[in-house]
Design an enzyme around this catalytic site. Structure first.
Site, PDB file in Angstrom:
ATOM      1  N   SER A 184      -6.432  -4.122  -7.190  1.00  9.15           N
ATOM      2  CA  SER A 184      -6.071  -5.558  -6.422  1.00  9.15           C
ATOM      3  C   SER A 184      -5.839  -6.852  -7.228  1.00  9.15           C
ATOM      4  O   SER A 184      -5.148  -7.635  -6.623  1.00  9.15           O
ATOM      5  CB  SER A 184      -6.798  -5.741  -5.142  1.00  9.15           C
ATOM      6  OG  SER A 184      -8.195  -6.034  -5.497  1.00  9.15           O
ATOM      7  N   HIS A 212      -5.777  -1.236  -0.327  1.00  6.30           N
ATOM      8  CA  HIS A 212      -4.457  -1.915  -0.695  1.00  6.30           C
ATOM      9  C   HIS A 212      -3.048  -1.103  -0.523  1.00  6.30           C
ATOM     10  O   HIS A 212      -2.134  -1.434  -1.369  1.00  6.30           O
ATOM     11  CB  HIS A 212      -4.598  -2.541  -1.833  1.00  6.30           C
ATOM     12  CG  HIS A 212      -5.331  -3.879  -1.919  1.00  6.30           C
ATOM     13  ND1 HIS A 212      -4.859  -5.168  -1.225  1.00  6.30           N
ATOM     14  CD2 HIS A 212      -6.717  -4.342  -2.038  1.00  6.30           C
ATOM     15  CE1 HIS A 212      -5.838  -6.160  -1.258  1.00  6.30           C
ATOM     16  NE2 HIS A 212      -6.894  -5.642  -1.824  1.00  6.30           N
ATOM     17  N   LYS A 243      -6.744  -4.773   6.612  1.00  4.14           N
ATOM     18  CA  LYS A 243      -5.396  -5.405   6.129  1.00  4.14           C
ATOM     19  C   LYS A 243      -4.211  -4.945   6.729  1.00  4.14           C
ATOM     20  O   LYS A 243      -3.937  -5.644   7.479  1.00  4.14           O
ATOM     21  CB  LYS A 243      -5.505  -4.735   4.548  1.00  4.14           C
ATOM     22  CG  LYS A 243      -7.049  -5.261   3.690  1.00  4.14           C
ATOM     23  CD  LYS A 243      -7.017  -4.808   2.411  1.00  4.14           C
ATOM     24  CE  LYS A 243      -8.318  -5.781   1.556  1.00  4.14           C
ATOM     25  NZ  LYS A 243      -9.251  -5.105   1.264  1.00  4.14           N
TER      26      LYS A 243
HETATM   27  C1  LIG Z   1     -10.647  -5.047   0.826  1.00  8.84           C
HETATM   28  C2  LIG Z   1     -11.326  -3.938   0.307  1.00  8.84           C
HETATM   29  C3  LIG Z   1     -12.510  -3.237   0.683  1.00  8.84           C
HETATM   30  C4  LIG Z   1     -13.243  -3.807   1.894  1.00  8.84           C
HETATM   31  O1  LIG Z   1     -12.776  -3.692   2.865  1.00  8.84           O
HETATM   32  P1  LIG Z   1     -13.283  -4.186   4.622  1.00  8.84           P
HETATM   33  O2  LIG Z   1     -12.917  -3.234   5.626  1.00  8.84           O
HETATM   34  O3  LIG Z   1     -12.938  -5.656   4.476  1.00  8.84           O
HETATM   35  O4  LIG Z   1     -14.821  -4.214   4.275  1.00  8.84           O
HETATM   36  C5  LIG Z   1     -12.677  -2.235   0.057  1.00  8.84           C
HETATM   37  N1  LIG Z   1     -12.290  -1.702  -1.110  1.00  8.84           N
HETATM   38  C6  LIG Z   1     -11.006  -2.290  -1.501  1.00  8.84           C
HETATM   39  C7  LIG Z   1     -10.198  -1.625  -2.693  1.00  8.84           C
HETATM   40  C8  LIG Z   1     -10.639  -3.214  -0.963  1.00  8.84           C
HETATM   41  O5  LIG Z   1      -9.499  -3.852  -1.308  1.00  8.84           O
END
Ligand SMILES: *Cc1c(COP(=O)(O)O)cnc(C)c1O
Length: 397
Positions: A184, A212, A243
């Site tokens: 990310s 992502h 997301k």
């Molecule tokens: C955002 C993200 C998480 C965390 O996800 P949440 O549901 O907000 O806890 C875990 N792994 C990756 C690669 C992320 O980008």
């Protein structure tokens, strides 16, 4: 609080401030969207994970409202006591179908999914091999399990093979490779074709965290394994509802039936933490429908990403190559990245600067993220602001 402990905390906070690493929050007074309001000012938002622009979608709001009326506000229980509403199972089955896996299991967040995944599946006889740039939640999840740990340099397939050999030489019973589907900070895609081929050669399992990617990468937004055509070679997927899939809260693991069944018995964040509000689960089912039918949203997202990349490059900014809607603008110096972000804020464009320890020293950047709700007019306005801020701060010489 003891005076000593108070002094210790105060000193730590002062160190964070002195290093210029203090994070400050800007409360938003509107729904999450391309246009937001912060402190009474309208801003263009270029730093949300709201890739498809679903965070304020009327169909999700309606589905959540309907479920609130029918199923109430909260579950007040973990899943196995009395916290399983029919909508939880419906969402798990829908996720499994969408991701083409046997079954899925919900968590309060993907952080919890990754935190709970490894410990029930792998013991001291086993090995887990992790990409050096994996998300913090994967790192923590691996720390919580008793398997031997091996790490390979980011996307370095020679190093991955070296670690696979080492795990086998050390006599590992089961070996699991763990990787983000998309890294990310850079928007780089994990090399899943090579990773799954190596896994096949060394008889290893593959786990991919697709936070992502789910919703917008690959056909129908099914994510990176489908994007690369290796979905049948990826054993376990983790992901987030926070997301592209509406941006609220929640995470999941999808995979073979036996994996999901065992996690339901043993995954600690699942067993010992409250169940998702039914309204979120109900809206997430609608989000998956919008995603599956969302070729137009994905087209807008990737058109925006192309337009944005080209516009920044034409204006002389240094970008990381890629095709993902994460477009990092490389600045180098941490303080300069902060000045650039602050100036953009003044000019009505909301972005975040990232610097050490989030990214390596000397590679500070402004990570911009495209979404389907941004218009070309928005992007033109943002490009003007970037050019102006770049000149004023000296980022562009
Ligand atoms: C955002 C993200 C998480 C965390 O996800 P949440 O549901 O907000 O806890 C875990 N792994 C990756 C690669 C992320 O980008």
């Amino acid at each position: 609080m003891t005076p000593d402990f108070h002094a210790h905390l105060t000193r730590t906070l002062a160190e964070i401030e002195a290093a210029g690493l203090m994070k400050h929050e800007h409360p938003i007074g509107t729904a999450q969207s391309a246009h937001i309001e912060v402190g009474g000012r309208e801003l263009l938002n270029l730093c949300a994970n709201n890739y498809l622009g679903l965070a304020d979608h009327p169909d999700l709001i309606a589905a959540a409202q309907e479920a609130l009326e029918k199923d109430g506000y909260g579950m007040a229980s973990v899943r196995f006591i009395c916290g399983t509403n029919t909508v939880h199972r419906a969402l798990e089955e829908r996720l499994a179908q969408f991701l083409e896996k046997d079954d899925a299991i919900l968590f309060a967040a993907c952080f919890d999914a990754n935190g709970g995944l490894f410990e029930p599946l792998l013991g001291p006889e086993d090995a887990v091999i992790s990409d050096a740039l994996n998300h913090a939640s994967i790192i923590d999840g691996i720390r919580l399990c008793k398997a031997r740990r091996y790490r390979y340099a980011n996307s370095d397939m020679d190093d991955l093979e070296t670690q696979l050999k080492a795990a086998r030489a050390d006599g590992a019973r089961h070996v699991m490779i763990a990787t983000d589907g998309v890294f990310s900070m850079d928007g780089y895609l994990a090399k899943l074709p090579e990773i799954t081929a190596l896994a096949g050669r060394y008889d290893a399992l593959v786990m991919v965290d697709d936070c992502h990617a789910t919703g917008f990468m690959g056909p129908q937004g099914r994510g990176m394994p489908h994007h690369h055509g290796v979905d049948h070679k990826v054993d376990i997927l983790t992901g987030t509802l926070g997301k592209a899939l509406g941006g609220a809260i929640g995470g999941y693991i999808a995979g073979p039936q036996a994996v999901i069944d065992l996690l339901r018995q043993r995954a600690r964040p699942y067993l010992f933490s409250n169940s998702l509000p039914p309204a979120i689960a109900a809206a997430s089912i609608v989000a998956l429908r919008l995603v599956e039918q969302g070729d137009d949203l994905r087209e807008r997202l990737f058109n925006n990403a192309r337009y944005w990349r080209d516009g920044l490059a034409q204006r002389g900014f240094d970008l990381l190559e890629g095709e993902h809607p994460i477009v990092p603008v490389m600045i180098g110096d941490a303080a300069l990245s902060q000045r650039m972000a602050d100036r953009l804020f003044d000019l009505g464009v909301y972005v975040a600067g990232f610097f050490f320890p989030v990214v390596p020293r000397g590679t500070a950047r402004i990570r911009t993220q495209m979404n389907a709700a941004l218009t070309q007019k928005d992007l033109d306005r943002a490009l003007d602001a970037f050019a102006r801020a770049g000149q004023e701060t000296g980022v562009l010489s």
